[in-house]
Each structure stands twice: as structure tokens, then as C-alpha cells.
Design a protein around this motif. Sequence first.
Motif, PDB file in Angstrom:
ATOM      1  N   UNK A  67      12.774  -9.210 -24.896  1.00 20.04           N
ATOM      2  CA  UNK A  67      13.278  -7.740 -25.423  1.00 20.04           C
ATOM      3  C   UNK A  67      14.269  -7.777 -26.399  1.00 20.04           C
ATOM      4  N   UNK A  68      14.951  -6.863 -27.229  1.00 21.07           N
ATOM      5  CA  UNK A  68      16.053  -6.859 -27.831  1.00 21.07           C
ATOM      6  C   UNK A  68      17.193  -7.260 -27.196  1.00 21.07           C
ATOM      7  N   UNK A  69      17.429  -6.906 -25.866  1.00 20.83           N
ATOM      8  CA  UNK A  69      18.499  -7.005 -25.082  1.00 20.83           C
ATOM      9  C   UNK A  69      18.513  -8.534 -24.563  1.00 20.83           C
ATOM     10  N   UNK A  70      17.480  -9.324 -24.485  1.00 17.65           N
ATOM     11  CA  UNK A  70      17.191 -10.597 -24.436  1.00 17.65           C
ATOM     12  C   UNK A  70      16.676 -10.801 -22.988  1.00 17.65           C
ATOM     13  N   UNK A  71      16.147  -9.909 -22.528  1.00 12.68           N
ATOM     14  CA  UNK A  71      15.371  -9.881 -21.309  1.00 12.68           C
ATOM     15  C   UNK A  71      13.991 -10.275 -21.133  1.00 12.68           C
ATOM     16  N   UNK A  72      13.471 -11.156 -20.383  1.00 12.97           N
ATOM     17  CA  UNK A  72      11.910 -11.487 -20.341  1.00 12.97           C
ATOM     18  C   UNK A  72      11.232 -10.192 -19.747  1.00 12.97           C
ATOM     19  N   UNK A  73      10.381  -9.688 -20.549  1.00 17.77           N
ATOM     20  CA  UNK A  73       9.568  -8.702 -19.998  1.00 17.77           C
ATOM     21  C   UNK A  73       8.196  -9.217 -19.385  1.00 17.77           C
ATOM     22  N   UNK A  74       7.589 -10.167 -19.841  1.00 17.56           N
ATOM     23  CA  UNK A  74       6.348 -10.648 -19.548  1.00 17.56           C
ATOM     24  C   UNK A  74       6.237 -12.018 -20.302  1.00 17.56           C
ATOM     25  N   UNK A  75       5.322 -12.628 -19.795  1.00 15.45           N
ATOM     26  CA  UNK A  75       4.782 -14.052 -20.415  1.00 15.45           C
ATOM     27  C   UNK A  75       3.234 -13.973 -20.859  1.00 15.45           C
ATOM     28  N   UNK A  76       3.136 -15.036 -21.599  1.00 21.08           N
ATOM     29  CA  UNK A  76       1.454 -14.996 -22.049  1.00 21.08           C
ATOM     30  C   UNK A  76       1.004 -16.463 -22.075  1.00 21.08           C
ATOM     31  N   UNK A  77      -0.021 -16.839 -21.997  1.00 20.17           N
ATOM     32  CA  UNK A  77      -0.569 -18.240 -22.197  1.00 20.17           C
ATOM     33  C   UNK A  77      -1.743 -18.068 -23.169  1.00 20.17           C
ATOM     34  N   UNK A  78      -2.031 -18.994 -24.216  1.00 22.94           N
ATOM     35  CA  UNK A  78      -3.034 -18.780 -25.117  1.00 22.94           C
ATOM     36  C   UNK A  78      -3.697 -20.149 -25.267  1.00 22.94           C
ATOM     37  N   UNK A  79      -4.989 -20.031 -25.583  1.00 22.00           N
ATOM     38  CA  UNK A  79      -6.159 -21.140 -25.698  1.00 22.00           C
ATOM     39  C   UNK A  79      -6.420 -20.961 -27.295  1.00 22.00           C
TER      40      UNK A  79
END
Length: 327
Positions: free
Chosen positions: A139-151
Motif C-alpha cells: 500500500x501507499x503506507x508501506x503495508x503488504x495487503x496481499x501477494x501473488x504468484x505468476x507463471x
Amino acid sequence: MKRITGILCLAAAFLFPSSLFSADITLSQGKGKIDVKIDGKLFTRYTYEGVPKPALYPIRWIDGTGMTRRYPMEAALPGESNDHGHHRSLFWGHRHVKGGKDGGEHDFWGENSNSGKQVAVKVTVDKNGVIHAQNKWVSKAGETIATDSRLIRFSANKAGRMIDYAITIHASHGEIILMDDKDAGMGIRVPDSMCVTPHGSAKLKLKAEGYMLNSEGVEGAALWGKAAKWVDYSGRAGDQLLGVAIFDHPDNPRHPTTWHARAYGLCAANIFGKRHFERLKDSNAGNYKLKNGQSLTFKYRFYWHAGKGDAKKIEAAYRRWVAPDSK
């Protein structure tokens, strides 16, 4: 620099018969980028550092013709558009993601002072030439909101060039809601010359020839917000007609997806925009909630081809992808 060379075949997860491919595809990983070459010539580059979100740019046809808009990955040339600076060639994003400690809304589509960023955590290339990427949504505030993985996989034959792109969104840091919004999903921005109607200054300075078609037979700007298995965007690129079809896999949530497909060059597979697409009063109609620990996977194919989009040929290519053994 890590270099993977070989004749690549797609795994069964992407359901395309390997016997159709004969191109020599090389992936070379450098700092913050991976160059993908077909028969020694650059096809595309996966850039994951120095950008607000990972993007594939440039994307080139067999003769080197660019198949996505230059801006914002490079400065627009005279007469080219420079609107929507967050349309980074080929990308994934979502305008309103609700989550985090305060349960607020966070922007991972736009790229303004209030937007978050998709930050690369780990990017590798396996022995089969497949990109494996892990990102955190900060986020803008530097908090990790979620993650993703990609192929991300690459293939080619005499008829065209293909990118298979799978993304899994993880509610790894608490519950999230991917909220109803037209600005979300798997997107691509085609060159101004391919647009049905170019945007801004390009509309006045550039002669364009563009066509849109979906799997249900809807054409032009009328296919915006419509549900379809695939959309094809074709038009003038250099001195020839070229196109790209985007395929939505049957295993994807809410298949067939709806499409944020604009006459000015944006085309995004978006299952979240029900309020806009269906003209609904319920602003949460398209919401998709992931409880803590849950995940959501999408699979797409981008298929670049010569000529104006031909419904029968594109449908056949789609069927070969999703049901290669069908008659």
C-alpha cells in the motif's frame, strides 16, 4: 546473467499440444528484467524492477513490429498518445482492493501518489523457460495487503506468437476483497494505430485502422462490458494488419469473463466490473472476497496473429488451447 535456451513446450497445465511448436526460445535474466528471444530476436521483456507493477514490454511481431503501445514504458513519439500512464503494455492490476489492518481500500491499478505498488519478491526462470514470479502488493503506507504468484510461458509457430499468463492472488496477510470496478484484471494496451478510435492527441494526428471482435460475434466498441470467451483486437501496425486475441480459460472464476475493452486501445479481462458493465445500482455486485489464507487463480493466453481477426480461426485456436484432444 542467467540464460535458458531450448525448444520450449508448454506443460499440460496450459493445455496446448507441444507438437505445434518449433521455435528456438531463449530467456536471459538480468537485473530486474528477463529478455525473451525467439530465433535470436527479441520478442518481449519482462520488467519487474523500477516500475510500479511488473509489465511485459516491448512485444514484437516476427518482423520486429511493436504490438503494444510505447508509452509509458518509453516516451511517446510525436503523434502518439500519452494518456493513462498506468496502462503498461501487458499487465495485471486492480483499482480497489479492500484489506490491511485498517480494512481500507488500496489501488493496485493506477500509478498516482495514492496508489500502491506490486513489488517483486522473487523472480526465477526454470529449466523449461518458464518465468516464476512472486510479488507483494504494498500500500501507499508501506503495508503488504496481499501477494501473488505468476507463471509466464512463451511459444511460437509460423502462425503466431503466444504468451500464457497465470496469476494466483493470495490473501496471505488477512482477508481481502477485490472490489467491483471496471479498472481491474488482465490488461493490454495496443498501439494507437491499431485502435478503433485513438485517444487524445493521437486521435487528431494519427490515421488508425482498428477492429474489435469477441467470441459471441459482437464487434467494435459495443463489446465493452460484454461476457465472452475471447476478444480479438486487430488493426494497422506499420504497413500491415496484425492482431492479438486474449483467451479466458474455462477454469477461471466467473467464466466467461466480461471485458473492459475500449476503442482507444485498452483491453482487459475483468470479472469484477459488474456495476459498470451491467449498469447495476449495487456497487458491490462484482466483489470477490478471499478469506485469510485463500487464493484465486486466473489463466489467460495472448495469441498474436497476422491479419484482421477471423472468428473461425480464433475460435479454433481457442479450442486447441482449452481442449486439444477434442475433435
